[in-house]
Design a protein around this motif. Sequence first.
Motif, PDB file in Angstrom:
ATOM      1  N   GLN A  68      11.988  10.198 -12.910  1.00 36.13           N
ATOM      2  CA  GLN A  68      12.628   9.380 -11.890  1.00 36.13           C
ATOM      3  C   GLN A  68      11.777   8.176 -11.485  1.00 36.13           C
ATOM      4  O   GLN A  68      11.984   7.579 -10.445  1.00 36.13           O
ATOM      5  N   GLU A  69      10.850   7.787 -12.315  1.00 32.06           N
ATOM      6  CA  GLU A  69       9.889   6.735 -11.990  1.00 32.06           C
ATOM      7  C   GLU A  69      10.563   5.451 -11.514  1.00 32.06           C
ATOM      8  O   GLU A  69      10.206   4.901 -10.466  1.00 32.06           O
ATOM      9  N   PHE A  70      11.525   4.952 -12.229  1.00 34.87           N
ATOM     10  CA  PHE A  70      12.118   3.673 -11.865  1.00 34.87           C
ATOM     11  C   PHE A  70      12.991   3.773 -10.624  1.00 34.87           C
ATOM     12  O   PHE A  70      13.033   2.853  -9.816  1.00 34.87           O
ATOM     13  N   ALA A  71      13.655   4.887 -10.427  1.00 35.22           N
ATOM     14  CA  ALA A  71      14.456   5.082  -9.221  1.00 35.22           C
ATOM     15  C   ALA A  71      13.558   5.115  -7.991  1.00 35.22           C
ATOM     16  O   ALA A  71      13.901   4.567  -6.945  1.00 35.22           O
ATOM     17  N   VAL A  72      12.400   5.733  -8.105  1.00 32.22           N
ATOM     18  CA  VAL A  72      11.461   5.811  -6.990  1.00 32.22           C
ATOM     19  C   VAL A  72      10.965   4.418  -6.634  1.00 32.22           C
ATOM     20  O   VAL A  72      10.926   4.039  -5.459  1.00 32.22           O
ATOM     21  N   ILE A  73      10.596   3.630  -7.626  1.00 30.98           N
ATOM     22  CA  ILE A  73      10.115   2.277  -7.370  1.00 30.98           C
ATOM     23  C   ILE A  73      11.196   1.459  -6.688  1.00 30.98           C
ATOM     24  O   ILE A  73      10.955   0.785  -5.688  1.00 30.98           O
ATOM     25  N   GLU A  74      12.417   1.529  -7.186  1.00 36.99           N
ATOM     26  CA  GLU A  74      13.507   0.756  -6.618  1.00 36.99           C
ATOM     27  C   GLU A  74      13.774   1.142  -5.165  1.00 36.99           C
ATOM     28  O   GLU A  74      13.902   0.289  -4.293  1.00 36.99           O
ATOM     29  N   SER A  75      13.839   2.447  -4.884  1.00 35.27           N
ATOM     30  CA  SER A  75      14.134   2.864  -3.513  1.00 35.27           C
ATOM     31  C   SER A  75      12.971   2.546  -2.581  1.00 35.27           C
ATOM     32  O   SER A  75      13.183   2.158  -1.434  1.00 35.27           O
ATOM     33  N   ALA A  76      11.743   2.702  -3.033  1.00 35.06           N
ATOM     34  CA  ALA A  76      10.588   2.423  -2.194  1.00 35.06           C
ATOM     35  C   ALA A  76      10.515   0.943  -1.847  1.00 35.06           C
ATOM     36  O   ALA A  76      10.153   0.571  -0.733  1.00 35.06           O
ATOM     37  N   LEU A  77      10.859   0.086  -2.783  1.00 34.34           N
ATOM     38  CA  LEU A  77      10.785  -1.351  -2.529  1.00 34.34           C
ATOM     39  C   LEU A  77      11.776  -1.784  -1.457  1.00 34.34           C
ATOM     40  O   LEU A  77      11.541  -2.742  -0.750  1.00 34.34           O
ATOM     41  N   THR A  85       0.825  -1.207   0.000  1.00 33.60           N
ATOM     42  CA  THR A  85       0.000   0.000   0.000  1.00 33.60           C
ATOM     43  C   THR A  85       0.856   1.251   0.000  1.00 33.60           C
ATOM     44  O   THR A  85       0.630   2.183  -0.770  1.00 33.60           O
ATOM     45  N   ALA A  86       1.863   1.281   0.859  1.00 31.67           N
ATOM     46  CA  ALA A  86       2.726   2.459   0.958  1.00 31.67           C
ATOM     47  C   ALA A  86       3.531   2.663  -0.314  1.00 31.67           C
ATOM     48  O   ALA A  86       3.691   3.792  -0.776  1.00 31.67           O
ATOM     49  N   VAL A  87       4.047   1.575  -0.878  1.00 31.04           N
ATOM     50  CA  VAL A  87       4.806   1.699  -2.119  1.00 31.04           C
ATOM     51  C   VAL A  87       3.911   2.276  -3.205  1.00 31.04           C
ATOM     52  O   VAL A  87       4.301   3.196  -3.930  1.00 31.04           O
ATOM     53  N   LEU A  88       2.688   1.788  -3.325  1.00 31.66           N
ATOM     54  CA  LEU A  88       1.778   2.292  -4.347  1.00 31.66           C
ATOM     55  C   LEU A  88       1.505   3.777  -4.136  1.00 31.66           C
ATOM     56  O   LEU A  88       1.572   4.569  -5.078  1.00 31.66           O
ATOM     57  N   GLN A  89       1.219   4.193  -2.892  1.00 35.93           N
ATOM     58  CA  GLN A  89       0.947   5.606  -2.626  1.00 35.93           C
ATOM     59  C   GLN A  89       2.168   6.464  -2.932  1.00 35.93           C
ATOM     60  O   GLN A  89       2.063   7.517  -3.540  1.00 35.93           O
ATOM     61  N   HIS A  90       3.334   6.001  -2.504  1.00 33.41           N
ATOM     62  CA  HIS A  90       4.565   6.759  -2.705  1.00 33.41           C
ATOM     63  C   HIS A  90       4.905   6.869  -4.186  1.00 33.41           C
ATOM     64  O   HIS A  90       5.232   7.948  -4.679  1.00 33.41           O
ATOM     65  N   VAL A  91       4.813   5.753  -4.896  1.00 24.96           N
ATOM     66  CA  VAL A  91       5.149   5.755  -6.321  1.00 24.96           C
ATOM     67  C   VAL A  91       4.177   6.633  -7.092  1.00 24.96           C
ATOM     68  O   VAL A  91       4.586   7.433  -7.936  1.00 24.96           O
ATOM     69  N   THR A  92       2.897   6.543  -6.783  1.00 28.58           N
ATOM     70  CA  THR A  92       1.907   7.361  -7.479  1.00 28.58           C
ATOM     71  C   THR A  92       2.209   8.837  -7.300  1.00 28.58           C
ATOM     72  O   THR A  92       2.242   9.600  -8.267  1.00 28.58           O
ATOM     73  N   ARG A  93       2.455   9.245  -6.056  1.00 29.21           N
ATOM     74  CA  ARG A  93       2.773  10.643  -5.764  1.00 29.21           C
ATOM     75  C   ARG A  93       4.050  11.070  -6.483  1.00 29.21           C
ATOM     76  O   ARG A  93       4.121  12.120  -7.100  1.00 29.21           O
ATOM     77  N   SER A  94       5.069  10.237  -6.389  1.00 26.02           N
ATOM     78  CA  SER A  94       6.360  10.581  -6.985  1.00 26.02           C
ATOM     79  C   SER A  94       6.309  10.625  -8.501  1.00 26.02           C
ATOM     80  O   SER A  94       6.925  11.486  -9.120  1.00 26.02           O
ATOM     81  N   VAL A  95       5.586   9.696  -9.112  1.00 20.03           N
ATOM     82  CA  VAL A  95       5.498   9.675 -10.569  1.00 20.03           C
ATOM     83  C   VAL A  95       4.768  10.911 -11.072  1.00 20.03           C
ATOM     84  O   VAL A  95       5.165  11.512 -12.073  1.00 20.03           O
ATOM     85  N   LEU A  96       3.746  11.308 -10.350  1.00 21.07           N
ATOM     86  CA  LEU A  96       3.042  12.520 -10.751  1.00 21.07           C
ATOM     87  C   LEU A  96       3.952  13.738 -10.651  1.00 21.07           C
ATOM     88  O   LEU A  96       3.875  14.651 -11.455  1.00 21.07           O
ATOM     89  N   GLU A  97       4.811  13.766  -9.632  1.00 21.13           N
ATOM     90  CA  GLU A  97       5.710  14.901  -9.445  1.00 21.13           C
ATOM     91  C   GLU A  97       6.853  14.912 -10.454  1.00 21.13           C
ATOM     92  O   GLU A  97       7.298  15.958 -10.889  1.00 21.13           O
ATOM     93  N   TYR A 151      10.402   0.427   2.336  1.00 25.13           N
ATOM     94  CA  TYR A 151       9.211   0.027   3.074  1.00 25.13           C
ATOM     95  C   TYR A 151       9.352  -1.321   3.774  1.00 25.13           C
ATOM     96  O   TYR A 151       8.895  -1.462   4.912  1.00 25.13           O
ATOM     97  N   PRO A 152      10.017  -2.318   3.169  1.00 26.14           N
ATOM     98  CA  PRO A 152      10.273  -3.539   3.956  1.00 26.14           C
ATOM     99  C   PRO A 152      11.172  -3.255   5.165  1.00 26.14           C
ATOM    100  O   PRO A 152      10.991  -3.862   6.221  1.00 26.14           O
ATOM    101  N   ALA A 153      12.122  -2.328   5.029  1.00 22.82           N
ATOM    102  CA  ALA A 153      12.975  -1.965   6.164  1.00 22.82           C
ATOM    103  C   ALA A 153      12.141  -1.318   7.265  1.00 22.82           C
ATOM    104  O   ALA A 153      12.350  -1.590   8.454  1.00 22.82           O
TER     105      ALA A 153
END
Length: 178
Positions: free
Chosen positions: A101-110, A85-97, A113-115
């Motif tokens: 940097q879409e792929f970097a955001v996905i990689e860092s969020a993944l 859920t958090a990854v989806l919210q974060h990626v959506t917000r970041s991609v819109l902004e 959030y598990p950490a």
Amino acid sequence: MPQLPKAFWAFHDQYYKPYRRYAHVHLGDEHAAGELVHQVFMHLALNWAHLMEEANPAASAWALLKESVAQELDLQGRQHAMTETAVLQHVTRSVLESSRQEFAVIESALGLYPAIARLPERQFDVMVLRYVLGFSTDTTARIMGVTDATVRSHCHLARRKIARDLDIPLGADCDDEE
């Protein structure tokens, strides 16, 4: 049911949305989160006089919310959905902004959030409320029924643990209100 005091409705107005957002992060289902939070507030309404006798009503209500979320997850036989859920919210917000940097955001969020999910309970709650849901330090403190200093302390310890776990340099302190 007798008419509820204005203090209940003020409490409801202050905490309903943050509680619902917190439940949604864990349950991964907005409708289920709304139903659960509604039940929590029904319980609070029915036991309002008792809650007001508590030393820290906000902390007691927070504990009830957390217990209700845990019970719902146990009933469903699953773990919380915070990571997804958090990854989806974060990626959506970041991609819109910034779509560059879409792929970097996905990689860092993944990795992040598990950490966060591996943190001790209070540190986990602070990080979810502060950084996943975007609440300020004082709002996080009010929601959890603790002091600002307690939130900052849990945040500092959590950030140190996450930085160590992910082998990254420790960034700005938790006093930064972004």
